[in-house]
Enzyme design. Structure first.
Site, PDB file in Angstrom:
ATOM      1  N   GLU A 172      -1.942  -9.666 -18.185  1.00 30.26           N
ATOM      2  CA  GLU A 172      -1.873  -8.820 -17.345  1.00 30.26           C
ATOM      3  C   GLU A 172      -2.902  -7.736 -17.314  1.00 30.26           C
ATOM      4  O   GLU A 172      -3.616  -7.166 -16.439  1.00 30.26           O
ATOM      5  CB  GLU A 172      -0.512  -8.131 -16.920  1.00 30.26           C
TER       6      GLU A 172
ATOM      7  N   HIS B 183       5.197 -31.205 -26.768  1.00 36.79           N
ATOM      8  CA  HIS B 183       5.267 -32.052 -25.257  1.00 36.79           C
ATOM      9  C   HIS B 183       4.193 -31.713 -24.642  1.00 36.79           C
ATOM     10  O   HIS B 183       3.856 -32.036 -23.427  1.00 36.79           O
ATOM     11  CB  HIS B 183       6.442 -31.665 -24.599  1.00 36.79           C
TER      12      HIS B 183
ATOM     13  N   LYS C 272       1.663  -1.864  -8.780  1.00 37.33           N
ATOM     14  CA  LYS C 272       3.215  -1.621  -9.424  1.00 37.33           C
ATOM     15  C   LYS C 272       4.224  -2.201  -8.470  1.00 37.33           C
ATOM     16  O   LYS C 272       5.300  -2.954  -9.130  1.00 37.33           O
ATOM     17  CB  LYS C 272       3.205  -0.171  -9.828  1.00 37.33           C
TER      18      LYS C 272
ATOM     19  N   CYS D  70       1.014  -1.153   0.093  1.00 38.88           N
ATOM     20  CA  CYS D  70      -0.009   0.137  -0.063  1.00 38.88           C
ATOM     21  C   CYS D  70       0.669   1.128  -0.198  1.00 38.88           C
ATOM     22  O   CYS D  70       1.902   0.928   0.086  1.00 38.88           O
ATOM     23  CB  CYS D  70      -0.847  -0.166   1.213  1.00 38.88           C
TER      24      CYS D  70
ATOM     25  N   ARG E 200       1.061   1.642  -6.062  1.00 45.00           N
ATOM     26  CA  ARG E 200       1.351   0.511  -4.926  1.00 45.00           C
ATOM     27  C   ARG E 200      -0.201  -0.012  -4.575  1.00 45.00           C
ATOM     28  O   ARG E 200       0.040  -1.077  -3.945  1.00 45.00           O
ATOM     29  CB  ARG E 200       1.691   1.401  -3.612  1.00 45.00           C
TER      30      ARG E 200
ATOM     31  N   LYS F  59       2.483  -9.877 -20.308  1.00 46.34           N
ATOM     32  CA  LYS F  59       1.946  -8.505 -20.680  1.00 46.34           C
ATOM     33  C   LYS F  59       0.393  -8.654 -21.002  1.00 46.34           C
ATOM     34  O   LYS F  59      -0.579  -7.966 -20.791  1.00 46.34           O
ATOM     35  CB  LYS F  59       2.610  -7.763 -21.836  1.00 46.34           C
TER      36      LYS F  59
ATOM     37  N   ASN G 108       1.558  -0.365   5.658  1.00 47.58           N
ATOM     38  CA  ASN G 108       1.944  -1.013   4.525  1.00 47.58           C
ATOM     39  C   ASN G 108       2.560  -2.147   5.004  1.00 47.58           C
ATOM     40  O   ASN G 108       3.594  -2.104   5.785  1.00 47.58           O
ATOM     41  CB  ASN G 108       2.690   0.024   3.531  1.00 47.58           C
ATOM     42  N   GLY G 109       2.232  -3.493   4.596  1.00 52.64           N
ATOM     43  CA  GLY G 109       3.167  -4.554   5.049  1.00 52.64           C
ATOM     44  C   GLY G 109       1.995  -5.512   5.318  1.00 52.64           C
ATOM     45  O   GLY G 109       0.888  -5.533   5.438  1.00 52.64           O
TER      46      GLY G 109
ATOM     47  N   GLU H 298       7.341 -13.099 -21.968  1.00 52.48           N
ATOM     48  CA  GLU H 298       7.093 -11.571 -21.553  1.00 52.48           C
ATOM     49  C   GLU H 298       5.734 -11.205 -22.322  1.00 52.48           C
ATOM     50  O   GLU H 298       4.803 -10.461 -21.999  1.00 52.48           O
ATOM     51  CB  GLU H 298       8.201 -10.737 -21.818  1.00 52.48           C
TER      52      GLU H 298
ATOM     53  N   TRP I 104      -3.653  -1.914  -1.335  1.00 54.69           N
ATOM     54  CA  TRP I 104      -3.669  -3.187  -2.074  1.00 54.69           C
ATOM     55  C   TRP I 104      -4.096  -4.036  -1.021  1.00 54.69           C
ATOM     56  O   TRP I 104      -3.258  -4.321  -0.061  1.00 54.69           O
ATOM     57  CB  TRP I 104      -2.293  -3.486  -2.753  1.00 54.69           C
TER      58      TRP I 104
END
Ligand code: M6R
Length: 607
Positions: free
Chosen positions: A486, A502, A602, A2, A27, A483, A98-99, A479, A74
């Site tokens: 996400e 496979h 982020k 956060c 955040r 992207k 935050n945490g 990647e 968050w």
């Protein structure tokens, strides 16, 4: 993960808190809230969802006061609703956090047994209730906060505000970063220097276990043992002015479009046109004695490391291991004292990457940070810190940081190869030139935007997509898939082209777009065979290649994106652009929140 902010100011705190929270919204954006003290009286406002909802609420229900704290969340413990939003309050004390408080259940049980009634499901409410219980015992605000902090286990950046205290904030840090800002007769607390940038550039970073008593005229910091601690005040350059979207609709598009400029700047730091050489300032490592490189990171930064693994092994002939940070230390890997451990992170605050760094710190010859945020924890804790020069990246989907990470890593690889006698001057000159050509090639690829936009008309209708790549393009396939999922919420997977048969080929049918990232290199013919296997089963292949590759691939390809020719080593940097644009335009077509996709943040400062 956060964002938190605190202000002891000379003006109304609410608008300043909101402005600071805007810079912290990267955040988390599940809910937001502020609390202020006005003539001793504590008040708070909270709203679910984005910060704009809190701003709207404050229009109808303003709060006054020149002292305050703010939070953008968050969610970890408890749903992202108003009741679980910060600041949490227990009568005379409000807290932003935050945490994760790991022992919150034990503390909650003890407090409940003593008669405290909890109203939320969060770990943070335990902090305010515990502090209030100490206030009830007659402790002063400072002593109650200190006693509370002593009981906490886990990770936290905390800021306390008290009823009756117009000139007091208590700040504490363990595991999550926290900065104290020094103003002119004002003081601030923030998750990072960016949050405080318009107010001050004078920053004191709290260290692990520190807690601070902040008033408008004083700052007293104590370490984990309660001893007075002397922490340096630094002048930090953060350009808060560069955080607007410019002419673009989204930060992500702005950051994609910035790549020719920021890469040119980054490449300028590593190359010397007069000598035709590539070097990394302050890279104080004797690569002739290095027996292994270990690279640790998360998400897109991990994929940059995965590209660099090919480079270190093929070009510098150094064995290289790459690990996802959240798994690395649990394997308890033995580390060689002749090895170098590199930690790649845009934010420099990712909790798992930081923990991996701490695992390696005393075990390896050198720890190296490759970061975008120069004053971050990872940067400060490594022996060597290499900035990637990407500038502030706001979009949750990492774009320019990825390509700049690749440039910094390429420069390290070339320096290592030269030092180990694996590269002669002619090859170095060739790579020097190839690096300097990249910004122009990226500009050319950005000119294909309308074609890529058109390609996404069908892609946006897909439920699933596969990305394929071979060799150094395999991490880029991963990647591309990361992207796309996400920001567009389309399920996407990246595979090594040769691995398809496979298992994953069972997924292929006429509804499945398969995006193949393949410049015409030595491995191209093998990739074409894999493409044929897909097309024979009705799969729709979108081939991203150069003209020569398109000519060789033959018929049957669904759609093609033509890239300019590029040096083989640097193809992953150039091909990152179509991967980013495919994800971007697909997400825009689907109407998702490109810059702040659901459930994400982020900077991931929890494990
Ligand atoms: O700040 P970091 O580079 O350490 O962040 C690592 C990941 O969280 C990050 O790359 C994430 O995967 C991005 N949102 C991907 O676009």
């Amino acid at each position: 993960m956060c964002g938190i902010v605190g202000i002891l100011g000379d003006h109304e705190a609410a608008p300043i808190l909101i402005d600071a929270l805007k810079r912290l919204e990267y955040r988390g954006y599940d809910s937001a809230g502020i609390a202020t003290v006005d003539a001793g009286s504590l008040g708070r406002r909270r709203a679910m969802g984005k910060l704009v909802n809190l701003s709207d609420l404050l229009m109808h229900e303003p709060i006054t006061g020149k002292s305050g704290i703010g939070h953008t969340r968050w969610a970890t413990h408890g749903a992202p609703n108003v009741i679980n939003a910060h600041p949490h309050r227990a009568k005379d004390v409000a807290v932003v956090h935050n945490g994760i408080i790991e022992n919150y259940k034990d503390l909650r049980d003890e407090l409940t047994a003593a008669g405290t009634v909890f109203e939320t499901e969060t770990d943070t409410e335990t902090v305010v209730q515990l502090c209030m219980s100490y206030l009830n015992e007659g402790l002063s605000s400072i002593d109650a906060a200190a006693a509370t902090i002593k009981c906490l286990e886990g990770a936290y950046a905390l800021c306390f505000l008290f009823e009756g205290e117009d000139d007091l904030l208590i700040a504490a840090r363990k595991g999550s970063p926290l900065a104290i800002g020094h103003g002119d007769g004002e003081m601030y607390v923030g998750s990072d220097a960016l949050a405080l940038a318009p107010m001050t550039d004078k920053i004191t970073y709290l260290e692990e276990g520190d807690w601070a008593v902040v008033t408008r005229s004083s700052l007293e910091i104590r370490d984990a043992d309660g001893k007075l601690a002397n922490r340096e005040m630094r002048t930090i350059k953060v350009d808060a002015g560069k955080t607007d979207k410019g002419i673009h609709k989204h930060y992500m598009m702005k950051e994609i479009a910035e790549q020719p400029t920021v890469l040119a700047d980054a490449i300028g730091h590593y190359t010397d046109a007069e000598t035709g050489t590539v070097s990394v300032p302050n890279l104080n490592i004797d690569f002739t004695t290095v027996d292994k490189i270990t690279m640790v990171a998360c998400g897109t930064a991990y994929l940059a490391c995965s590209v660099a693994k090919y480079w270190f092994e093929q070009i510098a002939s150094i064995p290289c291991e790459v690990d996802v940070a959240s798994e690395f230390r649990y394997r308890e890997p033995p580390m060689s004292d002749k090895s170098v451990a590199m930690f790649v992170s845009q934010s420099g605050e990712t909790a798992d990457t930081l923990a991996a760094l701490r695992y390696c710190a005393e075990k390896v010859a050198k720890t190296v940070a490759v970061v975008n945020v120069a004053e971050s924890s990872i940067s400060r804790e490594c022996d060597i810190s290499l900035p990637i020069h990407a500038g502030v990246e706001i979009g949750v989907a990492s774009t320019k940081a990825f390509t700049c990470q690749l440039i910094a890593l390429a420069a390290v690889v070339i320096s290592a190869a030269r030092a180990r006698g694996e590269m002669d001057a002619a090859v170095e000159q060739e790579l020097h030139d190839a690096l300097n050509n990249l910004p122009g090639l990226i500009n050319q690829s950005l000119a294909h935007q309308s074609h890529i936009d058109a390609v996404t008309i069908d892609l946006a209708k897909a439920a699933d997509a596969l990305f394929l790549g071979r060799g150094v393009m395999y991490p880029l396939a991963l990647e591309g898939a990361l992207k796309l999922k996400e920001i567009s919420y389309i399920h996407a997977e990246g595979y090594a082209s040769g691995e398809l048969k496979h298992g994953p080929i069972a997924l292929v049918d006429e509804h499945m777009p398969v995006i193949v990232m393949a410049p015409k290199d030595d491995l191209f013919d093998k990739t074409v065979s894999n493409m044929q296997e897909v097309m024979a089963r009705g799969g729709k292949v979108l081939l991203v290649t150069d003209q020569s590759g398109a000519d060789t691939a033959g018929d049957g390809v669904w759609k093609t994106i033509i890239m300019p020719p590029v040096h083989n080593m640097l193809a992953p940097v150039l091909y990152a652009i179509p991967a980013q644009l495919i994800a971007y335009y697909t997400a825009v077509r689907k109407g998702t929140d490109v810059d702040q996709p659901r459930n994400l943040a982020k900077s991931v400062t929890v494990e």
